[in-house]
Motif scaffolding. Structure first.
Motif, PDB file in Angstrom:
ATOM      1  N   LEU A  53       0.811  -1.212   0.000  1.00 47.84           N
ATOM      2  CA  LEU A  53       0.000   0.000   0.000  1.00 47.84           C
ATOM      3  C   LEU A  53       0.848   1.268   0.000  1.00 47.84           C
ATOM      4  O   LEU A  53       0.306   2.376   0.022  1.00 47.84           O
ATOM      5  N   ASP A  54       2.162   1.110  -0.024  1.00 40.24           N
ATOM      6  CA  ASP A  54       3.087   2.238  -0.065  1.00 40.24           C
ATOM      7  C   ASP A  54       3.714   2.285  -1.459  1.00 40.24           C
ATOM      8  O   ASP A  54       4.550   1.452  -1.811  1.00 40.24           O
ATOM      9  N   ALA A  55       3.303   3.268  -2.256  1.00 37.05           N
ATOM     10  CA  ALA A  55       3.742   3.329  -3.650  1.00 37.05           C
ATOM     11  C   ALA A  55       5.259   3.412  -3.774  1.00 37.05           C
ATOM     12  O   ALA A  55       5.856   2.783  -4.661  1.00 37.05           O
ATOM     13  N   GLU A  56       5.898   4.159  -2.892  1.00 38.87           N
ATOM     14  CA  GLU A  56       7.346   4.320  -2.982  1.00 38.87           C
ATOM     15  C   GLU A  56       8.072   3.015  -2.672  1.00 38.87           C
ATOM     16  O   GLU A  56       9.056   2.668  -3.341  1.00 38.87           O
ATOM     17  N   GLN A  57       7.595   2.301  -1.648  1.00 39.34           N
ATOM     18  CA  GLN A  57       8.228   1.022  -1.310  1.00 39.34           C
ATOM     19  C   GLN A  57       8.087   0.022  -2.458  1.00 39.34           C
ATOM     20  O   GLN A  57       9.024  -0.717  -2.782  1.00 39.34           O
ATOM     21  N   VAL A  58       6.909  -0.019  -3.075  1.00 39.07           N
ATOM     22  CA  VAL A  58       6.693  -0.939  -4.187  1.00 39.07           C
ATOM     23  C   VAL A  58       7.581  -0.555  -5.367  1.00 39.07           C
ATOM     24  O   VAL A  58       8.221  -1.417  -5.992  1.00 39.07           O
ATOM     25  N   ALA A  59       7.639   0.729  -5.679  1.00 41.31           N
ATOM     26  CA  ALA A  59       8.463   1.180  -6.803  1.00 41.31           C
ATOM     27  C   ALA A  59       9.934   0.838  -6.576  1.00 41.31           C
ATOM     28  O   ALA A  59      10.638   0.400  -7.508  1.00 41.31           O
ATOM     29  N   GLU A  60      10.404   1.016  -5.349  1.00 43.14           N
ATOM     30  CA  GLU A  60      11.801   0.707  -5.046  1.00 43.14           C
ATOM     31  C   GLU A  60      12.067  -0.794  -5.160  1.00 43.14           C
ATOM     32  O   GLU A  60      13.082  -1.218  -5.724  1.00 43.14           O
ATOM     33  N   ALA A  61      11.130  -1.624  -4.615  1.00 43.00           N
ATOM     34  CA  ALA A  61      11.313  -3.073  -4.653  1.00 43.00           C
ATOM     35  C   ALA A  61      11.333  -3.598  -6.089  1.00 43.00           C
ATOM     36  O   ALA A  61      12.203  -4.391  -6.466  1.00 43.00           O
ATOM     37  N   VAL A  62      10.406  -3.137  -6.897  1.00 43.84           N
ATOM     38  CA  VAL A  62      10.340  -3.579  -8.292  1.00 43.84           C
ATOM     39  C   VAL A  62      11.517  -3.010  -9.078  1.00 43.84           C
ATOM     40  O   VAL A  62      12.114  -3.696  -9.920  1.00 43.84           O
ATOM     41  N   GLY A  63      11.869  -1.774  -8.802  1.00 42.90           N
ATOM     42  CA  GLY A  63      12.991  -1.155  -9.500  1.00 42.90           C
ATOM     43  C   GLY A  63      14.297  -1.885  -9.255  1.00 42.90           C
ATOM     44  O   GLY A  63      15.112  -2.050 -10.168  1.00 42.90           O
ATOM     45  N   ARG A  64      14.496  -2.339  -8.029  1.00 47.32           N
ATOM     46  CA  ARG A  64      15.720  -3.089  -7.722  1.00 47.32           C
ATOM     47  C   ARG A  64      15.699  -4.471  -8.376  1.00 47.32           C
ATOM     48  O   ARG A  64      16.724  -4.955  -8.845  1.00 47.32           O
ATOM     49  N   ALA A  65      14.528  -5.091  -8.403  1.00 44.78           N
ATOM     50  CA  ALA A  65      14.421  -6.452  -8.937  1.00 44.78           C
ATOM     51  C   ALA A  65      14.548  -6.478 -10.457  1.00 44.78           C
ATOM     52  O   ALA A  65      15.095  -7.422 -11.025  1.00 44.78           O
ATOM     53  N   GLN A  66      14.017  -5.456 -11.143  1.00 45.41           N
ATOM     54  CA  GLN A  66      14.020  -5.407 -12.607  1.00 45.41           C
ATOM     55  C   GLN A  66      13.448  -6.702 -13.198  1.00 45.41           C
ATOM     56  O   GLN A  66      14.088  -7.386 -14.005  1.00 45.41           O
ATOM     57  N   PRO A  67      12.219  -7.054 -12.831  1.00 42.25           N
ATOM     58  CA  PRO A  67      11.659  -8.321 -13.297  1.00 42.25           C
ATOM     59  C   PRO A  67      11.146  -8.254 -14.731  1.00 42.25           C
ATOM     60  O   PRO A  67      10.851  -7.182 -15.263  1.00 42.25           O
TER      61      PRO A  67
END
Length: 317
Positions: A53-67
């Motif tokens: 529910l935290d847009a910044e946390q999700v963006a950071e997690a996905v950005g690091r993973a580069q899936p």
């Protein structure tokens, strides 16, 4: 491929992660709780802690993973009371609205090839024939206690299918049963059947479609690897009336036959939604998923699956 699974420690996540790893994919499993990082690792995936529910946390997690692929399996279901269905699904509905939007935004930023999301068969309109296909009407005539939940499911579907930058795939799962579900060996619904607290309402003419949690995970793997934009019903081969499957489940569990109550009593006990699910629900056809995903449920019928469930429940007793 690299696959990012949001909701990695849920019932389907725990089945899906090892299958993805076994198929040769690099898997990142997102969980909200640091205490579950070891569970994600034990399933063969790399854990990442983020609040959906935290847009910044999700963006950071996905950005690091580069899936290459994102799989959206986010749920958080409270104690079930059909008379207050939307209340039990309040957090899940937020995850389906806000969490979906955050994951889509993050996925677009990194250019994911596929976005696979969880939906549910029981939101089909309760009109027409007993078994629905993906082309049938969905999500406008829900019972009052379920309207917010159906609206949230529809938000997932509309948002994912509108994402023109990726292969947006929606999986309309049947009712889950098996390990880690409420219809598992020691699950809430299983116990209700044992205690005769799960009655047949009216004629029991509502048609349900089930799916074993392992078969749901296998279909999800197929969608990750070669699914195309669109909706797939992920259910077993045998939609069944409540009046048929519920007594059979009780029998396999060694419980007394379920009570039968008239509709007006059912409405008092379970609200409008309970009556609708027991008497009016429509099942779903899995023909498209079998044809286009190349998937076959190992548990072709709930009959086989319920027998396994009963055997597991007896071992634990």
């Amino acid at each position: 491929m690299k696959v990012f699974v949001a909701g990695a420690t849920g019932a389907i996540g725990q089945q899906l992660l090892p299958r993805l790893v076994e198929a040769g994919h690099a898997v990142v499993g997102m969980t909200r709780s640091p205490s579950k990082e070891d569970l994600v690792r034990s399933l063969g995936a790399e854990p990442v802690v983020a609040d959906a529910l935290d847009a910044e946390q999700v963006a950071e997690a996905v950005g690091r993973a580069q899936p290459d692929v994102i799989v959206h399996q986010l749920t958080s279901i409270g104690p079930m009371d059909l008379r207050h269905f939307d209340q039990a699904f309040a957090m899940t509905n937020r995850l389906r609205r806000e969490g979906t939007d955050h994951l889509l935004s993050a996925g677009q930023a990194v250019g994911v090839q596929r976005f696979v999301a969880q939906s549910f068969f029981a939101a089909y309109e309760r009109v027409g024939g007993p078994v629905k296909t993906e082309d049938d009407t969905f999500g406008t005539g829900a019972a009052k206690e379920m309207r917010q939940t159906v609206a949230a499911i529809k938000h997932v579907e509309d948002a994912v299918l509108a994402a023109s930058w990726t292969e947006g795939i929606v999986l309309r799962y049947g009712g889950f049963y098996g390990p880690g579900t409420s219809l598992g060996p020691d699950g809430e619904q299983t116990e209700a059947v044992r205690q005769r607290k799960f009655p047949v309402v009216g004629d029991g003419g509502g048609v349900w479609s089930f799916i074993h949690i392992a078969d749901a995970a296998a279909a999800t793997l197929a969608a990750v690897e070669h699914g195309h934009r669109g909706v797939y019903n992920v259910v077993d081969d045998e939609p069944a009336r409540v009046a048929e499957w519920l007594p059979e489940l009780a029998r396999t569990l060694g419980a007394k036959a379920p009570m039968r109550v008239p509709r007006f009593v059912g409405r008092l006990l379970t609200g409008e939604i309970g009556v609708a699910m027991m008497t009016e629900l429509r099942g779903a056809s899995n023909a498209k998923a079998k044809r286009e995903l190349g998937w076959e449920p190992v548990h072709a019928s709930w009959r086989q699956g319920f027998a396994e469930l009963s055997a597991a429940a007896k071992v634990r007793a």
